[in-house]
Design a protein around this motif. Structure first.
Motif, PDB file in Angstrom:
ATOM      1  N   PHE A  93       0.817  -1.216   0.000  1.00 40.55           N
ATOM      2  CA  PHE A  93       0.000   0.000   0.000  1.00 40.55           C
ATOM      3  C   PHE A  93       0.848   1.264   0.000  1.00 40.55           C
ATOM      4  O   PHE A  93       0.493   2.267  -0.617  1.00 40.55           O
ATOM      5  CB  PHE A  93      -0.945   0.032   1.198  1.00 40.55           C
ATOM      6  N   LEU A  94       1.960   1.240   0.701  1.00 37.05           N
ATOM      7  CA  LEU A  94       2.822   2.420   0.776  1.00 37.05           C
ATOM      8  C   LEU A  94       3.350   2.841  -0.591  1.00 37.05           C
ATOM      9  O   LEU A  94       3.655   4.005  -0.813  1.00 37.05           O
ATOM     10  CB  LEU A  94       3.993   2.183   1.735  1.00 37.05           C
ATOM     11  N   GLY A  95       3.448   1.893  -1.499  1.00 34.48           N
ATOM     12  CA  GLY A  95       3.905   2.194  -2.851  1.00 34.48           C
ATOM     13  C   GLY A  95       2.844   2.847  -3.724  1.00 34.48           C
ATOM     14  O   GLY A  95       3.139   3.328  -4.816  1.00 34.48           O
ATOM     15  N   ASP A  96       1.611   2.891  -3.261  1.00 36.52           N
ATOM     16  CA  ASP A  96       0.510   3.478  -4.021  1.00 36.52           C
ATOM     17  C   ASP A  96       0.282   4.914  -3.569  1.00 36.52           C
ATOM     18  O   ASP A  96      -0.204   5.155  -2.472  1.00 36.52           O
ATOM     19  CB  ASP A  96      -0.752   2.640  -3.805  1.00 36.52           C
ATOM     20  N   LYS A  97       0.625   5.872  -4.423  1.00 36.62           N
ATOM     21  CA  LYS A  97       0.485   7.289  -4.058  1.00 36.62           C
ATOM     22  C   LYS A  97      -0.972   7.703  -3.884  1.00 36.62           C
ATOM     23  O   LYS A  97      -1.248   8.742  -3.301  1.00 36.62           O
ATOM     24  CB  LYS A  97       1.173   8.170  -5.092  1.00 36.62           C
ATOM     25  N   ASN A  98      -1.900   6.906  -4.389  1.00 36.13           N
ATOM     26  CA  ASN A  98      -3.321   7.225  -4.264  1.00 36.13           C
ATOM     27  C   ASN A  98      -3.962   6.597  -3.021  1.00 36.13           C
ATOM     28  O   ASN A  98      -5.143   6.810  -2.764  1.00 36.13           O
ATOM     29  CB  ASN A  98      -4.088   6.773  -5.510  1.00 36.13           C
ATOM     30  N   TRP A  99      -3.185   5.827  -2.272  1.00 34.98           N
ATOM     31  CA  TRP A  99      -3.722   5.196  -1.064  1.00 34.98           C
ATOM     32  C   TRP A  99      -4.018   6.278  -0.031  1.00 34.98           C
ATOM     33  O   TRP A  99      -3.214   7.177   0.200  1.00 34.98           O
ATOM     34  CB  TRP A  99      -2.726   4.173  -0.527  1.00 34.98           C
ATOM     35  N   GLY A 100      -5.148   6.171   0.606  1.00 32.76           N
ATOM     36  CA  GLY A 100      -5.575   7.174   1.581  1.00 32.76           C
ATOM     37  C   GLY A 100      -4.962   7.037   2.954  1.00 32.76           C
ATOM     38  O   GLY A 100      -5.260   7.825   3.842  1.00 32.76           O
ATOM     39  N   GLY A 101      -4.125   6.052   3.167  1.00 29.52           N
ATOM     40  CA  GLY A 101      -3.528   5.839   4.481  1.00 29.52           C
ATOM     41  C   GLY A 101      -4.468   5.090   5.399  1.00 29.52           C
ATOM     42  O   GLY A 101      -5.630   4.840   5.069  1.00 29.52           O
ATOM     43  N   LEU A 102      -3.989   4.740   6.564  1.00 29.17           N
ATOM     44  CA  LEU A 102      -4.801   3.995   7.531  1.00 29.17           C
ATOM     45  C   LEU A 102      -5.937   4.826   8.101  1.00 29.17           C
ATOM     46  O   LEU A 102      -6.915   4.291   8.591  1.00 29.17           O
ATOM     47  CB  LEU A 102      -3.913   3.483   8.669  1.00 29.17           C
ATOM     48  N   ASP A 103      -5.805   6.151   8.018  1.00 24.26           N
ATOM     49  CA  ASP A 103      -6.817   7.042   8.577  1.00 24.26           C
ATOM     50  C   ASP A 103      -7.606   7.792   7.511  1.00 24.26           C
ATOM     51  O   ASP A 103      -8.424   8.648   7.830  1.00 24.26           O
ATOM     52  CB  ASP A 103      -6.156   8.042   9.528  1.00 24.26           C
ATOM     53  N   GLY A 104      -7.350   7.499   6.231  1.00 24.85           N
ATOM     54  CA  GLY A 104      -8.052   8.162   5.150  1.00 24.85           C
ATOM     55  C   GLY A 104      -7.591   9.579   4.868  1.00 24.85           C
ATOM     56  O   GLY A 104      -8.218  10.297   4.097  1.00 24.85           O
ATOM     57  N   GLN A 105      -6.482  10.003   5.469  1.00 20.57           N
ATOM     58  CA  GLN A 105      -5.993  11.377   5.320  1.00 20.57           C
ATOM     59  C   GLN A 105      -4.913  11.533   4.242  1.00 20.57           C
ATOM     60  O   GLN A 105      -4.358  12.608   4.108  1.00 20.57           O
ATOM     61  CB  GLN A 105      -5.434  11.872   6.660  1.00 20.57           C
ATOM     62  N   GLY A 106      -4.604  10.476   3.521  1.00 25.67           N
ATOM     63  CA  GLY A 106      -3.609  10.565   2.451  1.00 25.67           C
ATOM     64  C   GLY A 106      -2.376   9.725   2.725  1.00 25.67           C
ATOM     65  O   GLY A 106      -2.241   9.104   3.780  1.00 25.67           O
ATOM     66  N   SER A 107      -1.481   9.710   1.738  1.00 35.02           N
ATOM     67  CA  SER A 107      -0.291   8.872   1.845  1.00 35.02           C
ATOM     68  C   SER A 107       0.731   9.476   2.818  1.00 35.02           C
ATOM     69  O   SER A 107       0.669  10.649   3.151  1.00 35.02           O
ATOM     70  CB  SER A 107       0.339   8.678   0.463  1.00 35.02           C
ATOM     71  N   TYR A 108       1.662   8.653   3.228  1.00 32.49           N
ATOM     72  CA  TYR A 108       2.686   9.035   4.200  1.00 32.49           C
ATOM     73  C   TYR A 108       3.967   9.430   3.478  1.00 32.49           C
ATOM     74  O   TYR A 108       4.193   9.043   2.342  1.00 32.49           O
ATOM     75  CB  TYR A 108       2.947   7.868   5.153  1.00 32.49           C
ATOM     76  N   ASP A 109       4.831  10.194   4.150  1.00 31.62           N
ATOM     77  CA  ASP A 109       6.095  10.580   3.536  1.00 31.62           C
ATOM     78  C   ASP A 109       7.317   9.995   4.244  1.00 31.62           C
ATOM     79  O   ASP A 109       8.363   9.819   3.642  1.00 31.62           O
ATOM     80  CB  ASP A 109       6.229  12.101   3.435  1.00 31.62           C
ATOM     81  N   THR A 110       7.189   9.682   5.524  1.00 27.74           N
ATOM     82  CA  THR A 110       8.305   9.137   6.295  1.00 27.74           C
ATOM     83  C   THR A 110       7.791   7.986   7.150  1.00 27.74           C
ATOM     84  O   THR A 110       6.839   8.156   7.908  1.00 27.74           O
ATOM     85  CB  THR A 110       8.936  10.220   7.195  1.00 27.74           C
TER      86      THR A 110
END
Length: 170
Positions: A93-110
């Motif tokens: 999932f981290l490789g998908d820039k469109n993934w909303g993250g675990l909280d739905g707030q967008g992808s992570y950077d670090t």
């Protein structure tokens, strides 16, 4: 200051980049400056109650938590909002820039890693390193050559001291 940049011997590596050793104060400041950090917690934290306490202390500094394996058992009732996910799925999932993250707030950077088996995490980090632009920081007791930055191989007592210094710099 704990020097966590020593003893970075590696036995095998994948890809052309190898992690740079990092001291706890620098790692803490990098997490503080990250726009969207995520701490990925492995089940190795369950082997030491002090490690569980330090993981919770990091989360209470505002770092979101992804609990992998059965680490969720130590974090579920601690009011830190830990979310369960399989580490291999998370790596995908981290490789998908469109993934909303675990909280739905967008992808992570670090991405911060703590409490994983070396051989298991290095495989996930190899995928992240070779197929994403994410910065990964391994605050593990062992050097993780496929992370962007990593602590060196540390004795248990030095490791706990390094984590204290890391937490103080968040």
């Amino acid at each position: 200051m704990v020097d966590t940049t020593k003893n970075t011997q590696i036995y095998a590596t994948w890809g052309r980049n190898v992690a740079k050793p990092v001291n706890p104060n620098v790692a803490g400041k990098l997490i503080t400056k990250a726009k969207r950090p995520l701490m990925v917690v492995g089940s190795e934290i369950l082997k030491d109650e002090k490690l569980v306490e330090k993981t919770i202390a990091i989360a209470r500094k505002g770092v979101p938590v992804a609990a992998t394996g059965h680490s969720i058992t130590a974090l579920v009732d601690k009011d830190i909002g830990a979310k369960y996910i399989n580490v291999h799925s998370l790596g995908h999932f981290l490789g998908d820039k469109n993934w909303g993250g675990l909280d739905g707030q967008g992808s992570y950077d670090t991405i911060l890693f703590i409490g994983h088996k070396k051989y298991y995490l290095n495989q996930v980090l190899a995928g992240i390193k070779n197929f994403t632009d994410l910065k990964t920081i391994a605050i593990e007791r062992n050097f993780m050559q496929n992370a962007t930055l990593s602590f060196g191989n540390l004795k248990p007592e030095v490791y706990l001291e390094a984590l204290d210094e890391f937490i103080d710099n968040l």
